[in-house]
Scaffold this motif. Sequence first.
Motif, PDB file in Angstrom:
ATOM      1  N   PRO A  80     -38.863  24.938 125.872  1.00 11.83           N
ATOM      2  CA  PRO A  80     -38.723  23.934 124.824  1.00 11.83           C
ATOM      3  C   PRO A  80     -39.901  22.973 124.853  1.00 11.83           C
ATOM      4  O   PRO A  80     -40.422  22.618 125.915  1.00 11.83           O
ATOM      5  N   GLY A  81     -40.347  22.575 123.669  1.00  6.91           N
ATOM      6  CA  GLY A  81     -41.463  21.640 123.586  1.00  6.91           C
ATOM      7  C   GLY A  81     -41.475  20.911 122.255  1.00  6.91           C
ATOM      8  O   GLY A  81     -40.631  21.150 121.389  1.00  6.91           O
ATOM      9  N   THR A  82     -42.453  20.035 122.110  1.00  7.10           N
ATOM     10  CA  THR A  82     -42.637  19.247 120.890  1.00  7.10           C
ATOM     11  C   THR A  82     -44.045  19.476 120.372  1.00  7.10           C
ATOM     12  O   THR A  82     -45.002  19.444 121.144  1.00  7.10           O
ATOM     13  N   ILE A  83     -44.165  19.694 119.079  1.00  9.89           N
ATOM     14  CA  ILE A  83     -45.489  19.920 118.493  1.00  9.89           C
ATOM     15  C   ILE A  83     -46.298  18.632 118.508  1.00  9.89           C
ATOM     16  O   ILE A  83     -45.842  17.590 118.037  1.00  9.89           O
ATOM     17  N   LYS A  84     -47.521  18.715 119.051  1.00  6.40           N
ATOM     18  CA  LYS A  84     -48.454  17.584 119.073  1.00  6.40           C
ATOM     19  C   LYS A  84     -49.513  17.707 117.992  1.00  6.40           C
ATOM     20  O   LYS A  84     -50.036  16.700 117.511  1.00  6.40           O
ATOM     21  N   LYS A  85     -49.861  18.955 117.609  1.00  4.62           N
ATOM     22  CA  LYS A  85     -50.934  19.163 116.641  1.00  4.62           C
ATOM     23  C   LYS A  85     -50.758  20.522 115.987  1.00  4.62           C
ATOM     24  O   LYS A  85     -50.395  21.485 116.649  1.00  4.62           O
ATOM     25  N   VAL A  86     -51.027  20.581 114.688  1.00  2.00           N
ATOM     26  CA  VAL A  86     -51.044  21.843 113.959  1.00  2.00           C
ATOM     27  C   VAL A  86     -52.335  21.887 113.152  1.00  2.00           C
ATOM     28  O   VAL A  86     -52.599  20.981 112.366  1.00  2.00           O
ATOM     29  N   LYS A  87     -53.142  22.917 113.372  1.00  2.00           N
ATOM     30  CA  LYS A  87     -54.394  23.088 112.632  1.00  2.00           C
ATOM     31  C   LYS A  87     -54.324  24.436 111.940  1.00  2.00           C
ATOM     32  O   LYS A  87     -54.388  25.484 112.596  1.00  2.00           O
ATOM     33  N   ILE A  88     -54.156  24.417 110.614  1.00  6.74           N
ATOM     34  CA  ILE A  88     -53.991  25.649 109.855  1.00  6.74           C
ATOM     35  C   ILE A  88     -55.326  26.058 109.251  1.00  6.74           C
ATOM     36  O   ILE A  88     -55.951  25.282 108.527  1.00  6.74           O
ATOM     37  N   GLY A  89     -55.750  27.280 109.564  1.00 11.03           N
ATOM     38  CA  GLY A  89     -56.974  27.835 109.010  1.00 11.03           C
ATOM     39  C   GLY A  89     -56.653  28.866 107.946  1.00 11.03           C
ATOM     40  O   GLY A  89     -55.502  29.025 107.538  1.00 11.03           O
ATOM     41  N   ALA A  90     -57.668  29.594 107.514  1.00 16.20           N
ATOM     42  CA  ALA A  90     -57.493  30.590 106.457  1.00 16.20           C
ATOM     43  C   ALA A  90     -56.583  31.733 106.903  1.00 16.20           C
ATOM     44  O   ALA A  90     -55.764  32.216 106.124  1.00 16.20           O
ATOM     45  N   VAL A  91     -56.713  32.152 108.158  1.00 17.49           N
ATOM     46  CA  VAL A  91     -55.940  33.295 108.653  1.00 17.49           C
ATOM     47  C   VAL A  91     -55.010  32.906 109.793  1.00 17.49           C
ATOM     48  O   VAL A  91     -53.872  33.353 109.843  1.00 17.49           O
ATOM     49  N   MET A  92     -55.496  32.080 110.713  1.00 16.11           N
ATOM     50  CA  MET A  92     -54.739  31.717 111.908  1.00 16.11           C
ATOM     51  C   MET A  92     -54.458  30.218 111.940  1.00 16.11           C
ATOM     52  O   MET A  92     -55.171  29.431 111.320  1.00 16.11           O
ATOM     53  N   ALA A  93     -53.424  29.852 112.686  1.00 12.44           N
ATOM     54  CA  ALA A  93     -53.087  28.443 112.913  1.00 12.44           C
ATOM     55  C   ALA A  93     -53.058  28.209 114.420  1.00 12.44           C
ATOM     56  O   ALA A  93     -52.650  29.075 115.189  1.00 12.44           O
ATOM     57  N   GLU A  94     -53.528  27.034 114.822  1.00 12.40           N
ATOM     58  CA  GLU A  94     -53.464  26.630 116.227  1.00 12.40           C
ATOM     59  C   GLU A  94     -52.389  25.565 116.344  1.00 12.40           C
ATOM     60  O   GLU A  94     -52.422  24.560 115.645  1.00 12.40           O
ATOM     61  N   VAL A  95     -51.418  25.807 117.219  1.00  9.03           N
ATOM     62  CA  VAL A  95     -50.309  24.880 117.404  1.00  9.03           C
ATOM     63  C   VAL A  95     -50.329  24.402 118.856  1.00  9.03           C
ATOM     64  O   VAL A  95     -50.266  25.207 119.781  1.00  9.03           O
ATOM     65  N   VAL A  96     -50.436  23.090 119.034  1.00 10.81           N
ATOM     66  CA  VAL A  96     -50.455  22.501 120.374  1.00 10.81           C
ATOM     67  C   VAL A  96     -49.075  21.919 120.643  1.00 10.81           C
ATOM     68  O   VAL A  96     -48.571  21.108 119.857  1.00 10.81           O
ATOM     69  N   LEU A  97     -48.467  22.358 121.752  1.00 11.29           N
ATOM     70  CA  LEU A  97     -47.138  21.889 122.133  1.00 11.29           C
ATOM     71  C   LEU A  97     -47.205  21.076 123.405  1.00 11.29           C
ATOM     72  O   LEU A  97     -48.009  21.357 124.289  1.00 11.29           O
ATOM     73  N   LYS A  98     -46.330  20.104 123.519  1.00 10.57           N
ATOM     74  CA  LYS A  98     -46.124  19.386 124.771  1.00 10.57           C
ATOM     75  C   LYS A  98     -44.893  20.019 125.410  1.00 10.57           C
ATOM     76  O   LYS A  98     -43.803  19.997 124.843  1.00 10.57           O
ATOM     77  N   VAL A  99     -45.109  20.640 126.572  1.00  5.51           N
ATOM     78  CA  VAL A  99     -44.032  21.281 127.321  1.00  5.51           C
ATOM     79  C   VAL A  99     -43.975  20.583 128.662  1.00  5.51           C
ATOM     80  O   VAL A  99     -44.854  20.761 129.501  1.00  5.51           O
ATOM     81  N   GLY A 100     -42.973  19.747 128.856  1.00  5.97           N
ATOM     82  CA  GLY A 100     -42.917  18.923 130.066  1.00  5.97           C
ATOM     83  C   GLY A 100     -44.113  17.990 130.074  1.00  5.97           C
ATOM     84  O   GLY A 100     -44.362  17.293 129.093  1.00  5.97           O
ATOM     85  N   ASP A 101     -44.889  18.004 131.158  1.00  8.39           N
ATOM     86  CA  ASP A 101     -46.076  17.149 131.213  1.00  8.39           C
ATOM     87  C   ASP A 101     -47.354  17.956 130.964  1.00  8.39           C
ATOM     88  O   ASP A 101     -48.446  17.495 131.247  1.00  8.39           O
ATOM     89  N   GLN A 102     -47.197  19.165 130.421  1.00  9.38           N
ATOM     90  CA  GLN A 102     -48.332  20.044 130.145  1.00  9.38           C
ATOM     91  C   GLN A 102     -48.456  20.306 128.646  1.00  9.38           C
ATOM     92  O   GLN A 102     -47.498  20.146 127.898  1.00  9.38           O
ATOM     93  N   GLU A 103     -49.662  20.716 128.235  1.00 11.82           N
ATOM     94  CA  GLU A 103     -49.876  21.168 126.868  1.00 11.82           C
ATOM     95  C   GLU A 103     -50.026  22.674 126.864  1.00 11.82           C
ATOM     96  O   GLU A 103     -50.587  23.257 127.779  1.00 11.82           O
ATOM     97  N   LEU A 104     -49.504  23.293 125.825  1.00  9.39           N
ATOM     98  CA  LEU A 104     -49.601  24.723 125.641  1.00  9.39           C
ATOM     99  C   LEU A 104     -50.131  24.955 124.241  1.00  9.39           C
ATOM    100  O   LEU A 104     -49.697  24.283 123.298  1.00  9.39           O
ATOM    101  N   VAL A 105     -51.075  25.857 124.079  1.00 10.91           N
ATOM    102  CA  VAL A 105     -51.655  26.145 122.771  1.00 10.91           C
ATOM    103  C   VAL A 105     -51.241  27.546 122.350  1.00 10.91           C
ATOM    104  O   VAL A 105     -51.396  28.497 123.117  1.00 10.91           O
TER     105      VAL A 105
END
Length: 66
Positions: free
Chosen positions: A8-33
């Motif tokens: 489980p995590g919370t979205i910190k950032k969403v960057k949507i491109g033409a084909v792919m999107a990068e989603v940065v999550l906060k999972v505990g005290d770490q970030e996951l992309v």
Amino acid sequence: MSARNQLPGTIKKVKIGAVMAEVVLKVGDQELVAAITSGSAKRMKLKVGDRVFAVIKATEVMIAKE
């Protein structure tokens, strides 16, 4: 869902491109992309602050030590 790990995590950032999107999550005290398709990000209407699960399906996890 048959994935082995769901974090489980919370979205910190969403960057949507033409084909792919990068989603940065906060999972505990770490970030996951996560890199997902832009279409998937749009269909799920992902936005900062959303509570989501990082679903990890892998047969291997590598460990490294300095």
